[in-house]
Scaffold this motif. Structure first.
Motif, PDB file in Angstrom:
ATOM      1  N   THR A  96       0.836  -1.204   0.000  1.00 36.09           N
ATOM      2  CA  THR A  96       0.000   0.000   0.000  1.00 36.09           C
ATOM      3  C   THR A  96       0.868   1.250   0.000  1.00 36.09           C
ATOM      4  OG1 THR A  96      -1.828  -1.120   1.117  1.00 36.09           O
ATOM      5  CG2 THR A  96      -1.755   1.274   1.295  1.00 36.09           C
ATOM      6  N   ILE A 152       2.240   1.756  -3.469  1.00 35.76           N
ATOM      7  CA  ILE A 152       1.253   2.344  -4.393  1.00 35.76           C
ATOM      8  C   ILE A 152       1.197   3.853  -4.233  1.00 35.76           C
ATOM      9  CG2 ILE A 152      -1.209   2.460  -4.967  1.00 35.76           C
ATOM     10  CD1 ILE A 152      -1.349  -0.492  -3.959  1.00 35.76           C
ATOM     11  N   ASN A 153       1.154   4.307  -2.991  1.00 38.14           N
ATOM     12  CA  ASN A 153       1.044   5.743  -2.742  1.00 38.14           C
ATOM     13  C   ASN A 153       2.318   6.492  -3.102  1.00 38.14           C
ATOM     14  OD1 ASN A 153      -1.641   5.670  -1.751  1.00 38.14           O
ATOM     15  ND2 ASN A 153      -0.934   4.999   0.251  1.00 38.14           N
ATOM     16  N   PRO A 157       2.984   5.885  -7.949  1.00 43.68           N
ATOM     17  CA  PRO A 157       1.775   5.691  -8.762  1.00 43.68           C
ATOM     18  C   PRO A 157       2.057   5.326 -10.213  1.00 43.68           C
ATOM     19  CG  PRO A 157       2.108   8.017  -8.252  1.00 43.68           C
ATOM     20  CD  PRO A 157       3.071   7.256  -7.411  1.00 43.68           C
ATOM     21  N   THR A 162       3.039   1.741 -10.342  1.00 41.06           N
ATOM     22  CA  THR A 162       1.846   0.948 -10.060  1.00 41.06           C
ATOM     23  C   THR A 162       0.957   0.841 -11.281  1.00 41.06           C
ATOM     24  OG1 THR A 162       1.893   1.562  -7.718  1.00 41.06           O
ATOM     25  CG2 THR A 162      -0.215   0.780  -8.606  1.00 41.06           C
ATOM     26  N   ASP A 198      -0.176  -2.592 -12.966  1.00 44.79           N
ATOM     27  CA  ASP A 198      -1.592  -2.926 -13.100  1.00 44.79           C
ATOM     28  C   ASP A 198      -1.967  -3.212 -14.542  1.00 44.79           C
ATOM     29  OD1 ASP A 198      -1.918  -2.591 -10.403  1.00 44.79           O
ATOM     30  OD2 ASP A 198      -3.083  -0.748 -10.523  1.00 44.79           O
ATOM     31  N   LEU A 245      -6.264   5.563 -10.691  1.00 47.74           N
ATOM     32  CA  LEU A 245      -5.623   5.578  -9.380  1.00 47.74           C
ATOM     33  C   LEU A 245      -5.997   6.776  -8.517  1.00 47.74           C
ATOM     34  CD1 LEU A 245      -2.079   4.203 -10.304  1.00 47.74           C
ATOM     35  CD2 LEU A 245      -3.780   3.094  -8.842  1.00 47.74           C
ATOM     36  N   SER A 299      -4.493  -3.534  -6.313  1.00 52.34           N
ATOM     37  CA  SER A 299      -3.129  -3.254  -6.747  1.00 52.34           C
ATOM     38  C   SER A 299      -2.082  -3.731  -5.744  1.00 52.34           C
ATOM     39  CB  SER A 299      -2.948  -1.747  -6.979  1.00 52.34           C
ATOM     40  OG  SER A 299      -3.733  -1.275  -8.041  1.00 52.34           O
ATOM     41  N   VAL A 344       1.375  -5.315  -7.219  1.00 50.47           N
ATOM     42  CA  VAL A 344       2.724  -4.760  -7.063  1.00 50.47           C
ATOM     43  C   VAL A 344       3.586  -5.669  -6.190  1.00 50.47           C
ATOM     44  CG1 VAL A 344       1.907  -2.394  -7.428  1.00 50.47           C
ATOM     45  CG2 VAL A 344       2.138  -3.261  -5.079  1.00 50.47           C
TER      46      VAL A 344
END
Length: 411
Positions: A130, A133-134, A137, A140, A144, A171, A254, A258
């Motif tokens: 997580t 992802i942040n 992006p 990610t 994806d 996203l 996601s 990832v």
């Protein structure tokens, strides 16, 4: 609200060939019949096999709109098939869904009791993913797009759009967070009440005097947070049986994508990894769970069409852990499926898409359009991804809140 029954004639009109996210296909024509006498009209809900058929159904005029998860919301826009009438955060009742939960991570209770260290380490990987992802992006989005479309375009009939562009647009509409805060629990309670109001939750959850105890076990989240903070991973005993992990072909999940695709990063950074057995596969089916370089378990990665399907797999012990929408998890617990919600995966990320040029730019104009069509004897048909899915619950709750009757469109 006055109960209304509308006769609907549904015809098979077109055979669709889908290359993404489709495991089945329903193909109704829009229903016709007499105008509704309901004060605010009637809308027909068509339950599809997942979200894959939706853009093609909309493009060919077989439905008037659909409510879906990402990336299918933005795919409809990017392909010029449709326009977003309203994102889920703006659905009525006013303010109820403004920061709504979307997906959670669930674990079978018996599996956690037998393998707590494994589940805690796997959860630490989810929390680390997580954060990835942040922080990353663009990376990610590329991961994806590779997982969901093999790096190729999304294709719906004769319409093709860039998968990377669609995911990039998706996203920002999703909030990736694992914190089971008090506000998150309060929003989850809104889903419980919505399910009770819709009559789909009426068992263990509905009748419990302590819903938190019935729904949650946040120990995996607490343990995972401590693991990442201390940078000290407890090596579990090897898991003898293959572990099944369920997920959907959705940007919401996601964290799984990832973690698998950039496994080397997580291995080097945290000492935890989910290494695909086939490093060349766009969508790996099997991975090795590693802790400090040692294999702990073989993990089957099991995709499904919608959340209720995942919960059926959990009920039969075909999967032991799963990324899944909040309402399917609540409904499964309500009927006695031995799972618990361990922590959130993400919030928001759904939207109602209507045909391009439709007179619906927000919920108010959509509701007015629904009444106009109903009065003309041609009620709107909106597709939803399976009875009891998060999107199905939200659209039914929104229609109910606006005094709009719902009928089921069957094929």
């Amino acid at each position: 609200m006055k109960s209304i029954k509308i006769a609907a004639a549904v015809f098979i009109a077109l055979a669709l060939i889908l290359v993404l996210l489709a495991a089945g296909c329903t193909q109704p024509a829009s229903p016709s019949g007499s105008a509704s006498s309901a004060p605010n009209g009637t809308v027909g809900i068509l339950e599809t096999a997942g979200v894959g058929p939706m853009p093609s159904l909309l493009a060919t005029g077989q439905i008037d709109g659909y409510i879906a998860w990402q990336p299918v919301v933005e795919a409809g826009v990017e392909s010029n098939i449709g326009q977003v009438a309203v994102y889920s955060k703006d659905l009525p009742p006013a303010g109820e869904w403004s920061d709504h939960p979307q997906n959670v991570f669930v674990v079978r209770k018996d599996f956690y009791a037998q393998n707590p260290d494994f589940v805690n380490d796997f959860s630490a990987l989810n929390l680390a993913a997580t954060q990835y992802i942040n922080d990353h992006p663009q990376e990610t989005a590329a991961i994806d797009a590779d997982w969901l479309a093999g790096g190729q375009n999304f294709t719906y009939g004769n319409v093709s759009v860039s998968s990377v562009t669609v995911v990039n647009n998706s996203l920002p509409t999703i909030e990736f967070s694992n914190n089971p805060s008090d506000s998150w629990k309060a929003s989850t309670s809104d889903f419980v009440q919505a399910l009770i109001n819709l009559g789909t939750v009426k068992g263990y959850v509905a009748n419990s005097s302590n819903q938190d105890a019935v729904l949650y076990n946040f120990q995996p989240y607490t343990s995972a947070t401590a693991i990442l903070a201390s940078k000290n991973v407890t090596k579990p005993a090897p898991v003898q049986n293959t572990v099944g992990v369920g997920y959907l072909l959705a940007v919401d999940h996601s964290a799984l994508f990832v973690a698998v695709k950039d496994w080397q990063y997580f291995n080097d950074t945290y000492g935890i990894a989910l290494k695909p057995e086939d490093l060349t596969a766009a969508k790996p089916a099997v991975a090795d769970f590693l802790v400090n370089g040692q294999k702990i378990a073989t993990v089957n990665l099991v995709p499904a069409n919608a959340g209720p399907n995942l919960m059926q797999l959990a009920a039969t012990n075909s999967i032991q852990m799963s990324y899944v929408g909040v309402p399917p998890a609540i409904s499964a617990i309500d009927i006695g499926t031995p799972i618990t919600i361990a922590y959130p995966i993400d919030n928001l990320g759904s939207g109602l898409v209507v045909a391009n040029g439709a007179p619906a730019q927000d919920w108010q104009s959509f509701a007015a359009w629904a009444k106009e069509r109903s009065d003309a004897g041609k009620p709107l048909v909106i597709a939803a991804p399976g009875k009891g899915s998060i999107q199905d619950v939200m659209i039914r709750s929104a229609l109910q809140s606006s005094g709009i009757a719902v009928t089921e469109v069957k094929v």
